[in-house]
Design an enzyme around this catalytic site. Structure first.
Site, short mmCIF file in Angstrom:
data_model
loop_
_atom_site.label_atom_id
_atom_site.label_comp_id
_atom_site.label_asym_id
_atom_site.label_seq_id
_atom_site.Cartn_x
_atom_site.Cartn_y
_atom_site.Cartn_z
N GLU A 185 0.77 -1.19 -0.21
CA GLU A 185 0.01 -0.07 0.02
C GLU A 185 0.66 1.29 0.06
OE1 GLU A 185 -2.32 1.86 -0.29
OE2 GLU A 185 -4.45 0.71 -0.01
N ARG A 202 -7.23 0.05 13.34
CA ARG A 202 -5.77 0.52 12.97
C ARG A 202 -5.97 1.48 11.81
NH1 ARG A 202 -4.82 -0.76 7.62
NH2 ARG A 202 -5.96 -2.48 6.51
N ASP A 232 -9.76 2.17 -4.14
CA ASP A 232 -8.99 1.97 -3.06
C ASP A 232 -7.94 3.50 -3.01
OD1 ASP A 232 -7.01 1.10 -1.03
OD2 ASP A 232 -7.39 -0.94 -1.55
#
Length: 290
Positions: free
Chosen positions: A15, A98, A195
């Protein structure tokens, strides 16, 4: 467009790619393995910094180090010795959350989103971090992801993945205030989930599609899909421009939760990809100003 694998390392959940123009290196994270990766295409040198905690994102600092957000909070990593100093954790009371995607705004502040480990709806938030403290900016997100700012610094673009949309906010650069939320564009579920995101020098948005085998380019002014780039793996997570003149497109991916059969069909899952001289140009990553 020719898609190449940058380096042989494959992440569980790659990522947050960011191009470090000072060191001519592409940097990215493996969230689940708690690692920061750095690769110099010119030197063909790969370096890994162990965070040992799930690390959602990194950004470059004006002192050449990293700012990061992990399950221990927001902190700074010294690239010389790998030491991390955590300075704030706005979700220390939420152990089931998170941090996920994050980026620096044009004023040099870090924006970072959180999410539930179970991906429970409306349990995440987005924070602005400066002067070693965090301020809540957006509430009740589910999977905070892509962020970008328009060239005139008047619009903040944001993705909460399950909504299948990119929203825009009016952005005030001096204070970091946002308002006037509206839908900029909508994606279809059959195309995968939106995303990570970046913006190019023409002000167009580039979106990675989780489960969609692709990266797309959009006009945020009209909501029009302009381009589609197919990739050899399904779980595309984010993208950024890098290389000389910022004309190479770097793309991260994941292999998490793929079955053995899917892994056989996607042997490159988790790789960092690049499309060299992709025909478009990015803008330099904003640095965190200490």
């Amino acid at each position: 467009m020719e898609v190449e694998v940058v380096h042989g390392h494959q992440c569980e959940l790659g990522e947050g790619p960011v191009w470090d123009s000072k060191n001519n290196a592409i940097c990215w994270v493996d969230i689940l393995n708690g690692e920061i990766h750095e690769y110099s295409p010119r030197k063909k040198k790969h370096k890994m910094y162990p965070v040992k905690k799930m690390v959602g994102c990194i950004a470059l600092c004006d002192d050449n180090n990293f700012i990061l957000a992990s399950t221990s909070g927001i902190g700074f990593l010294d690239r010389e010795n790998g030491k991390i100093e955590y300075v704030d954790n706005p979700e220390s009371h939420l152990p089931e959350n998170r941090f996920n995607d994050g980026k620096c705004d044009p004023a040099g502040r870090l924006w970072v989103g959180s999410m539930s480990l179970s991906e429970a709806s409306n349990t995440g938030s987005v924070y602005l971090f400066e002067n070693n403290q965090s301020t809540l900016k957006i509430e009740k997100t589910t999977i905070s992801n892509g962020m970008a700012w328009s060239a005139d610094h008047k619009t903040f673009y944001f993705i909460d993945t399950p909504t299948q949309t990119v929203v825009g906010y009016d952005f005030e650069i001096v204070t970091g205030a946002i308002g006037n939320k509206r839908v900029i564009l909508e994606t279809e579920e059959k195309e995968g989930y939106p995303d990570g995101m970046t913006i190019d020098s023409e002000g167009m948005l580039w979106i990675a599609h989780w489960g969609g085998w692709q990266v797309t380019r959009w006009n945020p002014n009209t909501g029009e899909l302009l381009k589609r780039i197919k990739l050899p793996v399904a779980k595309i997570t984010s993208c950024t421009f890098g290389g000389k003149d910022l004309k190479d497109l770097y793309i991260t991916s994941a292999k998490v939760d793929l079955t053995d059969e899917q892994k056989k069909k996607q042997p490159l899952a988790g790789s960092l990809f690049v499309i060299k001289n992709c025909g478009y140009q990015g803008i330099s990553a904003n640095e965190f100003i200490k």
